[in-house]
Design a protein around this motif. Structure first.
Motif, PDB file in Angstrom:
ATOM      1  N   LEU A   1      -1.818   4.420   1.147  1.00  0.00           N
ATOM      2  CA  LEU A   1      -0.472   4.030   0.760  1.00  0.00           C
ATOM      3  C   LEU A   1      -0.544   2.607   0.245  1.00  0.00           C
ATOM      4  N   LYS A   2       0.008   2.369  -0.953  1.00  0.00           N
ATOM      5  CA  LYS A   2       0.021   0.998  -1.463  1.00  0.00           C
ATOM      6  C   LYS A   2       1.411   0.405  -1.311  1.00  0.00           C
ATOM      7  N   ILE A   3       1.510  -0.659  -0.529  1.00  0.00           N
ATOM      8  CA  ILE A   3       2.802  -1.349  -0.383  1.00  0.00           C
ATOM      9  C   ILE A   3       3.063  -2.104  -1.679  1.00  0.00           C
ATOM     10  N   ASP A   4       4.172  -1.840  -2.309  1.00  0.00           N
ATOM     11  CA  ASP A   4       4.472  -2.486  -3.584  1.00  0.00           C
ATOM     12  C   ASP A   4       4.605  -4.001  -3.424  1.00  0.00           C
ATOM     13  N   LYS A   5       4.203  -4.708  -4.497  1.00  0.00           N
ATOM     14  CA  LYS A   5       4.207  -6.161  -4.413  1.00  0.00           C
ATOM     15  C   LYS A   5       5.602  -6.750  -4.244  1.00  0.00           C
ATOM     16  N   GLN A   6       6.632  -5.993  -4.584  1.00  0.00           N
ATOM     17  CA  GLN A   6       7.987  -6.529  -4.392  1.00  0.00           C
ATOM     18  C   GLN A   6       8.320  -6.756  -2.914  1.00  0.00           C
ATOM     19  N   PHE A   7       7.635  -6.038  -2.017  1.00  0.00           N
ATOM     20  CA  PHE A   7       7.867  -6.242  -0.584  1.00  0.00           C
ATOM     21  C   PHE A   7       6.946  -7.321  -0.017  1.00  0.00           C
ATOM     22  N   ILE A   8       5.888  -7.641  -0.762  1.00  0.00           N
ATOM     23  CA  ILE A   8       4.915  -8.625  -0.273  1.00  0.00           C
ATOM     24  C   ILE A   8       5.327 -10.045  -0.671  1.00  0.00           C
ATOM     25  N   ARG A   9       5.968 -10.136  -1.835  1.00  0.00           N
ATOM     26  CA  ARG A   9       6.309 -11.458  -2.390  1.00  0.00           C
ATOM     27  C   ARG A   9       7.009 -12.345  -1.362  1.00  0.00           C
ATOM     28  N   ASP A  10       8.074 -11.820  -0.746  1.00  0.00           N
ATOM     29  CA  ASP A  10       8.839 -12.612   0.219  1.00  0.00           C
ATOM     30  C   ASP A  10       8.607 -12.166   1.654  1.00  0.00           C
ATOM     31  N   LEU A  11       7.430 -11.601   1.850  1.00  0.00           N
ATOM     32  CA  LEU A  11       7.073 -11.029   3.154  1.00  0.00           C
ATOM     33  C   LEU A  11       7.417 -11.940   4.329  1.00  0.00           C
ATOM     34  N   LEU A  12       7.134 -13.240   4.177  1.00  0.00           N
ATOM     35  CA  LEU A  12       7.313 -14.160   5.297  1.00  0.00           C
ATOM     36  C   LEU A  12       8.615 -14.943   5.200  1.00  0.00           C
ATOM     37  N   VAL A  13       9.414 -14.612   4.207  1.00  0.00           N
ATOM     38  CA  VAL A  13      10.664 -15.339   3.982  1.00  0.00           C
ATOM     39  C   VAL A  13      11.860 -14.434   4.248  1.00  0.00           C
ATOM     40  N   ASN A  14      11.731 -13.204   3.779  1.00  0.00           N
ATOM     41  CA  ASN A  14      12.829 -12.253   3.867  1.00  0.00           C
ATOM     42  C   ASN A  14      12.552 -11.248   4.987  1.00  0.00           C
ATOM     43  N   GLU A  15      13.434 -11.271   5.973  1.00  0.00           N
ATOM     44  CA  GLU A  15      13.209 -10.441   7.154  1.00  0.00           C
ATOM     45  C   GLU A  15      13.168  -8.943   6.820  1.00  0.00           C
ATOM     46  N   GLU A  16      13.973  -8.565   5.836  1.00  0.00           N
ATOM     47  CA  GLU A  16      14.001  -7.156   5.452  1.00  0.00           C
ATOM     48  C   GLU A  16      12.647  -6.711   4.888  1.00  0.00           C
ATOM     49  N   ASP A  17      12.064  -7.582   4.056  1.00  0.00           N
ATOM     50  CA  ASP A  17      10.749  -7.261   3.500  1.00  0.00           C
ATOM     51  C   ASP A  17       9.696  -7.178   4.599  1.00  0.00           C
ATOM     52  N   THR A  18       9.798  -8.072   5.585  1.00  0.00           N
ATOM     53  CA  THR A  18       8.867  -8.026   6.717  1.00  0.00           C
ATOM     54  C   THR A  18       8.966  -6.669   7.403  1.00  0.00           C
ATOM     55  N   ARG A  19      10.216  -6.247   7.631  1.00  0.00           N
ATOM     56  CA  ARG A  19      10.412  -4.975   8.335  1.00  0.00           C
ATOM     57  C   ARG A  19       9.917  -3.788   7.518  1.00  0.00           C
ATOM     58  N   ILE A  20      10.168  -3.828   6.203  1.00  0.00           N
ATOM     59  CA  ILE A  20       9.707  -2.724   5.348  1.00  0.00           C
ATOM     60  C   ILE A  20       8.178  -2.651   5.378  1.00  0.00           C
ATOM     61  N   ALA A  21       7.533  -3.810   5.216  1.00  0.00           N
ATOM     62  CA  ALA A  21       6.062  -3.826   5.234  1.00  0.00           C
ATOM     63  C   ALA A  21       5.546  -3.317   6.585  1.00  0.00           C
ATOM     64  N   ASN A  22       6.161  -3.799   7.668  1.00  0.00           N
ATOM     65  CA  ASN A  22       5.758  -3.335   9.011  1.00  0.00           C
ATOM     66  C   ASN A  22       5.891  -1.825   9.140  1.00  0.00           C
ATOM     67  N   THR A  23       6.999  -1.316   8.635  1.00  0.00           N
ATOM     68  CA  THR A  23       7.265   0.117   8.739  1.00  0.00           C
ATOM     69  C   THR A  23       6.218   0.930   7.981  1.00  0.00           C
ATOM     70  N   ILE A  24       5.860   0.462   6.784  1.00  0.00           N
ATOM     71  CA  ILE A  24       4.852   1.181   5.999  1.00  0.00           C
ATOM     72  C   ILE A  24       3.488   1.128   6.703  1.00  0.00           C
ATOM     73  N   ILE A  25       3.160  -0.041   7.265  1.00  0.00           N
ATOM     74  CA  ILE A  25       1.881  -0.166   7.982  1.00  0.00           C
ATOM     75  C   ILE A  25       1.846   0.791   9.186  1.00  0.00           C
ATOM     76  N   ASP A  26       2.967   0.838   9.931  1.00  0.00           N
ATOM     77  CA  ASP A  26       3.031   1.730  11.101  1.00  0.00           C
ATOM     78  C   ASP A  26       2.990   3.193  10.691  1.00  0.00           C
ATOM     79  N   LEU A  27       3.690   3.498   9.594  1.00  0.00           N
ATOM     80  CA  LEU A  27       3.675   4.869   9.084  1.00  0.00           C
ATOM     81  C   LEU A  27       2.244   5.273   8.738  1.00  0.00           C
ATOM     82  N   GLY A  28       1.548   4.368   8.068  1.00  0.00           N
ATOM     83  CA  GLY A  28       0.159   4.618   7.714  1.00  0.00           C
ATOM     84  C   GLY A  28      -0.687   4.889   8.948  1.00  0.00           C
ATOM     85  N   LYS A  29      -0.485   4.066   9.984  1.00  0.00           N
ATOM     86  CA  LYS A  29      -1.257   4.248  11.219  1.00  0.00           C
ATOM     87  C   LYS A  29      -0.995   5.611  11.829  1.00  0.00           C
ATOM     88  N   SER A  30       0.302   5.985  11.926  1.00  0.00           N
ATOM     89  CA  SER A  30       0.591   7.241  12.628  1.00  0.00           C
ATOM     90  C   SER A  30       0.213   8.456  11.806  1.00  0.00           C
TER      91      SER A  30
END
Ligand code: C2E
Ligand code: CA
Ligand code: CA
Ligand code: CA
Length: 278
Positions: A198-227
């Motif tokens: 799964l490739k997390i799109d760069k639009q969620f990475i750009r503000d990963l550490l600034v925008n809480e929503e992007d952090t959560r989306i990235a986290n969710t994709i990483i967890d989805l990948g794990k499970s």
């Protein structure tokens, strides 16, 4: 107001007319670009965040227009998809990338090459055979090739896409879902498709550490990948902080300007040698 409306209308017609002319010119230029050797590929390294090794590269097309200079793929790929020329261009990309992979392997650099496969290409009846034939022609093990497909690919004809991707996967090719989270994401696709990445799109990475929503989306994709036991790749990583966050959160692979922009083959070889000697 009436005068203004009239002028606006004339302006509008003129600009639409201009747009149509520019579009027609672009299509015309595109139709000779392939045979005039105006395309080349650049390669962006993909890094394993656990081992700090370069495990592969994504091939990205570049169009050197004789007058306009570099035309970004986002400006011409959609046009090529609309008029069907992506089929021929995509076949060239595949052939070129396999040729490069074979050369690098024989130089002692056996990397996996990822190419972007358009939904229009996947819809072609003979696409699976063409891909397998190309691998054979260049004597590349199927495990050396990864196909990046977007969720749009699954939409028009899910059954057909499942059938083709299964054949490709069976042959040993890995499949990545590109731009994950931006399209019509559906867990049904992930369940039915033989995908491994799964490739997390760069639009969620750009503000990963600034925008809480992007952090959560990235986290969710990483967890989805794990499970679901899928390897997650972050694209568009530009800072050390982003890399650190993704690595500790369990994202396995990353690519982005922080490591390297996409490079021409020679520069890529130099980069790989330098990176691994660090
Ligand atoms: P994509 O597949 O999502 O590729 C990622 C894009 O992000 C690439 O843009 C890449 O150069 C850029 N990028 C990489 N690292 C960074 C970063 O750290 N920050 C930022 N801001 N951008 C980064 P590029 O090369 O302009 O390609 C744009 C799109 O065009 C690609 O998006 C892909 O959808 C399409 N494309 C490119 N090459 C091909 C091709 O050979 N075939 C097809 N069908 N599509 C292609
Ligand atoms: Ca891609
Ligand atoms: Ca993307
Ligand atoms: Ca894309």
């Amino acid at each position: 107001a009436k005068e203004g409306g009239h002028n606006y209308f004339q302006f509008y017609v003129a600009s639409v007319d201009q747009e149509i002319r520019e579009r027609k010119q672009l299509e015309k230029d595109l139709s000779i670009a392939l045979h005039s050797q105006q395309f080349h590929l650049v390669y962006q390294p993909q890094i394993n965040l656990e081992t700090h090794r370069i495990i592969g590269a994504e091939a990205l097309i570049r169009w050197e227009h004789p007058e306009k200079g570099l035309v970004p793929p986002d400006d011409f790929i959609p046009v090529a998809e609309m008029n069907g020329s992506i089929v021929e261009i995509g076949q060239w990309v595949l052939d070129q990338a396999c040729w490069q992979a074979a050369r690098w392997a024989s130089d002692g650099m056996p990397l996996r090459i990822a190419i972007n496969l358009s939904a229009v290409q996947l819809r072609q009846n003979n696409i699976v055979d063409e891909i397998l034939d190309t691998l054979k022609r260049h004597n590349i093990p199927a495990g050396r090739l990864e196909l990046e497909v977007t969720e749009t690919s699954f939409m028009t004809n899910l059954e057909d896409a499942v059938k083709k991707l299964k054949r490709l996967h069976k042959a040993g090719i890995s499949i990545a879902v590109d731009d994950f989270g931006t399209g019509y994401s559906s867990l049904t696709y992930l369940k039915r498709m033989p995908v491994q990445h799964l490739k997390i799109d760069k639009q969620f990475i750009r503000d990963l550490l600034v925008n809480e929503e992007d952090t959560r989306i990235a986290n969710t994709i990483i967890d989805l990948g794990k499970s679901l036991n899928l390897t997650v790749v972050a694209e568009g990583v530009e800072t050390a902080e982003q890399e650190y966050y993704l690595a500790q959160r369990g994202c396995k692979l990353a690519q982005g300007y922080y490591f390297s922009k996409p490079l021409k083959p020679h520069d890529f070889e130099v980069f790989v040698a330098g990176f691994h000697s660090k």
